[in-house]
Write a protein that holds these residues in place. Structure first.
Motif, PDB file in Angstrom:
ATOM      1  N   MET A   1     -42.984  -2.768  31.887  1.00 50.16           N
ATOM      2  CA  MET A   1     -42.928  -3.835  30.237  1.00 50.16           C
ATOM      3  C   MET A   1     -41.782  -4.438  30.093  1.00 50.16           C
ATOM      4  N   PRO A   2     -42.152  -5.480  30.465  1.00 52.76           N
ATOM      5  CA  PRO A   2     -40.254  -6.462  29.769  1.00 52.76           C
ATOM      6  C   PRO A   2     -40.290  -5.964  28.395  1.00 52.76           C
ATOM      7  N   VAL A   3     -39.999  -5.870  27.993  1.00 55.03           N
ATOM      8  CA  VAL A   3     -38.680  -5.712  25.839  1.00 55.03           C
ATOM      9  C   VAL A   3     -37.458  -6.590  26.141  1.00 55.03           C
ATOM     10  N   LYS A   4     -37.514  -7.427  25.152  1.00 54.25           N
ATOM     11  CA  LYS A   4     -36.388  -7.972  24.112  1.00 54.25           C
ATOM     12  C   LYS A   4     -35.182  -6.850  23.986  1.00 54.25           C
ATOM     13  N   ARG A   5     -34.078  -6.660  24.254  1.00 54.73           N
ATOM     14  CA  ARG A   5     -33.135  -5.708  24.616  1.00 54.73           C
ATOM     15  C   ARG A   5     -32.483  -6.744  22.572  1.00 54.73           C
ATOM     16  N   LYS A   6     -32.889  -6.685  21.810  1.00 59.31           N
ATOM     17  CA  LYS A   6     -32.172  -8.012  20.368  1.00 59.31           C
ATOM     18  C   LYS A   6     -32.185  -6.546  19.530  1.00 59.31           C
ATOM     19  N   LYS A   7     -31.559  -6.812  18.605  1.00 58.05           N
ATOM     20  CA  LYS A   7     -31.705  -5.778  17.568  1.00 58.05           C
ATOM     21  C   LYS A   7     -32.423  -5.960  16.454  1.00 58.05           C
ATOM     22  N   VAL A   8     -33.272  -4.822  16.186  1.00 58.27           N
ATOM     23  CA  VAL A   8     -34.500  -5.595  15.221  1.00 58.27           C
ATOM     24  C   VAL A   8     -34.618  -4.436  14.229  1.00 58.27           C
ATOM     25  N   THR A   9     -35.095  -5.087  13.263  1.00 63.21           N
ATOM     26  CA  THR A   9     -35.349  -4.578  11.553  1.00 63.21           C
ATOM     27  C   THR A   9     -36.594  -3.117  11.229  1.00 63.21           C
ATOM     28  N   LEU A  10     -35.973  -2.110  12.009  1.00 64.64           N
ATOM     29  CA  LEU A  10     -37.194  -0.784  12.338  1.00 64.64           C
ATOM     30  C   LEU A  10     -36.996  -0.219  11.122  1.00 64.64           C
ATOM     31  N   VAL A  11     -36.074   0.429  10.658  1.00 64.97           N
ATOM     32  CA  VAL A  11     -36.202   1.328   9.536  1.00 64.97           C
ATOM     33  C   VAL A  11     -35.994   1.064   8.243  1.00 64.97           C
ATOM     34  N   ARG A  12     -37.225   1.686   7.276  1.00 66.36           N
ATOM     35  CA  ARG A  12     -36.759   1.023   5.876  1.00 66.36           C
ATOM     36  C   ARG A  12     -35.840   1.831   5.154  1.00 66.36           C
ATOM     37  N   GLY A  13     -35.252   1.068   4.559  1.00 67.39           N
ATOM     38  CA  GLY A  13     -34.161   1.600   3.491  1.00 67.39           C
ATOM     39  C   GLY A  13     -32.712   2.618   3.779  1.00 67.39           C
ATOM     40  N   ALA A  14     -32.327   2.361   5.498  1.00 70.70           N
ATOM     41  CA  ALA A  14     -31.313   3.603   6.107  1.00 70.70           C
ATOM     42  C   ALA A  14     -30.986   2.213   6.829  1.00 70.70           C
ATOM     43  N   ALA A  15     -29.710   2.076   6.415  1.00 68.22           N
ATOM     44  CA  ALA A  15     -28.277   1.692   7.541  1.00 68.22           C
ATOM     45  C   ALA A  15     -28.316   2.203   9.067  1.00 68.22           C
ATOM     46  N   VAL A  16     -29.400   1.981   9.358  1.00 70.64           N
ATOM     47  CA  VAL A  16     -29.706   1.760  10.827  1.00 70.64           C
ATOM     48  C   VAL A  16     -30.058   1.044  11.920  1.00 70.64           C
ATOM     49  N   THR A  17     -29.464   0.935  12.835  1.00 68.90           N
ATOM     50  CA  THR A  17     -29.200  -0.146  13.832  1.00 68.90           C
ATOM     51  C   THR A  17     -30.782  -0.276  15.107  1.00 68.90           C
ATOM     52  N   ALA A  18     -31.709  -0.518  15.153  1.00 73.65           N
ATOM     53  CA  ALA A  18     -32.525  -0.462  16.084  1.00 73.65           C
ATOM     54  C   ALA A  18     -32.558  -1.322  17.359  1.00 73.65           C
ATOM     55  N   GLU A  19     -32.411  -1.289  18.264  1.00 70.35           N
ATOM     56  CA  GLU A  19     -32.424  -1.637  20.102  1.00 70.35           C
ATOM     57  C   GLU A  19     -33.473  -1.337  21.042  1.00 70.35           C
ATOM     58  N   PRO A  20     -34.405  -1.937  21.004  1.00 72.16           N
ATOM     59  CA  PRO A  20     -35.041  -1.560  22.368  1.00 72.16           C
ATOM     60  C   PRO A  20     -34.657  -1.593  23.430  1.00 72.16           C
ATOM     61  N   LEU A  21     -34.928  -0.461  24.275  1.00 76.96           N
ATOM     62  CA  LEU A  21     -34.762  -0.240  25.408  1.00 76.96           C
ATOM     63  C   LEU A  21     -35.542  -0.258  26.538  1.00 76.96           C
ATOM     64  N   VAL A  22     -36.868   0.188  26.285  1.00 80.99           N
ATOM     65  CA  VAL A  22     -37.748   0.505  27.650  1.00 80.99           C
ATOM     66  C   VAL A  22     -38.884   0.300  27.061  1.00 80.99           C
ATOM     67  N   ALA A  23     -40.009  -0.020  27.757  1.00 80.61           N
ATOM     68  CA  ALA A  23     -41.073  -0.157  26.897  1.00 80.61           C
ATOM     69  C   ALA A  23     -42.337   0.171  28.969  1.00 80.61           C
TER      70      ALA A  23
ATOM     71  N   ARG B   1     -42.516   7.902   8.427  1.00 83.59           N
ATOM     72  CA  ARG B   1     -43.501   7.212   7.611  1.00 83.59           C
ATOM     73  C   ARG B   1     -41.886   5.528   7.032  1.00 83.59           C
ATOM     74  N   LYS B   2     -40.915   5.654   7.512  1.00 87.60           N
ATOM     75  CA  LYS B   2     -40.043   4.557   6.694  1.00 87.60           C
ATOM     76  C   LYS B   2     -39.851   3.896   8.089  1.00 87.60           C
ATOM     77  N   LEU B   3     -40.815   3.802   8.881  1.00 88.51           N
ATOM     78  CA  LEU B   3     -40.929   2.704  10.019  1.00 88.51           C
ATOM     79  C   LEU B   3     -41.284   1.707   9.722  1.00 88.51           C
ATOM     80  N   ARG B   4     -41.063   0.443   9.279  1.00 89.75           N
ATOM     81  CA  ARG B   4     -41.591  -0.641   9.842  1.00 89.75           C
ATOM     82  C   ARG B   4     -42.878  -0.946  11.571  1.00 89.75           C
ATOM     83  N   GLY B   5     -44.282  -1.728  11.400  1.00 90.56           N
ATOM     84  CA  GLY B   5     -44.669  -1.434  11.807  1.00 90.56           C
ATOM     85  C   GLY B   5     -46.076  -1.088  11.883  1.00 90.56           C
TER      86      GLY B   5
END
Length: 89
Positions: free
Chosen positions: A1-23, A49-53
């Motif tokens: 599956m195609p997935v956009k490899r751009k940073k997203v806000t996934l983890v609430r309340g933490a300074a963690v960057t998230a970037e989809p890699l593969v789907a 439990r702190k993941l958005r989505g």
């Protein structure tokens, strides 16, 4: 599956960057691998439990991220959903 490899806000309340890699898609289910990286000088314990989505389940490669700059400041979370990643987020 195609997935956009751009940073997203996934983890609430933490300074963690998230970037989809593969789907993948199997029937009506979607699995997305997302790279997580700690941006702080403190270790972070990851909690699904702190993941958005809307996820059916989440599995972390490692549930603890070391401080930024450490070789263990990065991991991958595998997210299972009933819709594509961008829609579930």
């Amino acid at each position: 599956m195609p997935v956009k490899r751009k940073k997203v806000t996934l983890v609430r309340g933490a300074a963690v960057t998230a970037e989809p890699l593969v789907a993948w898609r199997a029937g009506d289910l979607y699995v997305t691998g997302v790279k997580l990286r700690n941006r702080t000088g403190q270790a972070v314990i990851l909690d699904p439990r702190k993941l958005r989505g809307t996820w059916l389940t989440a599995a972390f490669q490692h549930n603890r991220l070391h401080a930024a700059g450490d070789e263990a400041d990065t991991t991958v979370v595998y997210l299972l959903s009933a819709r594509p990643f961008e829609t579930s987020l």
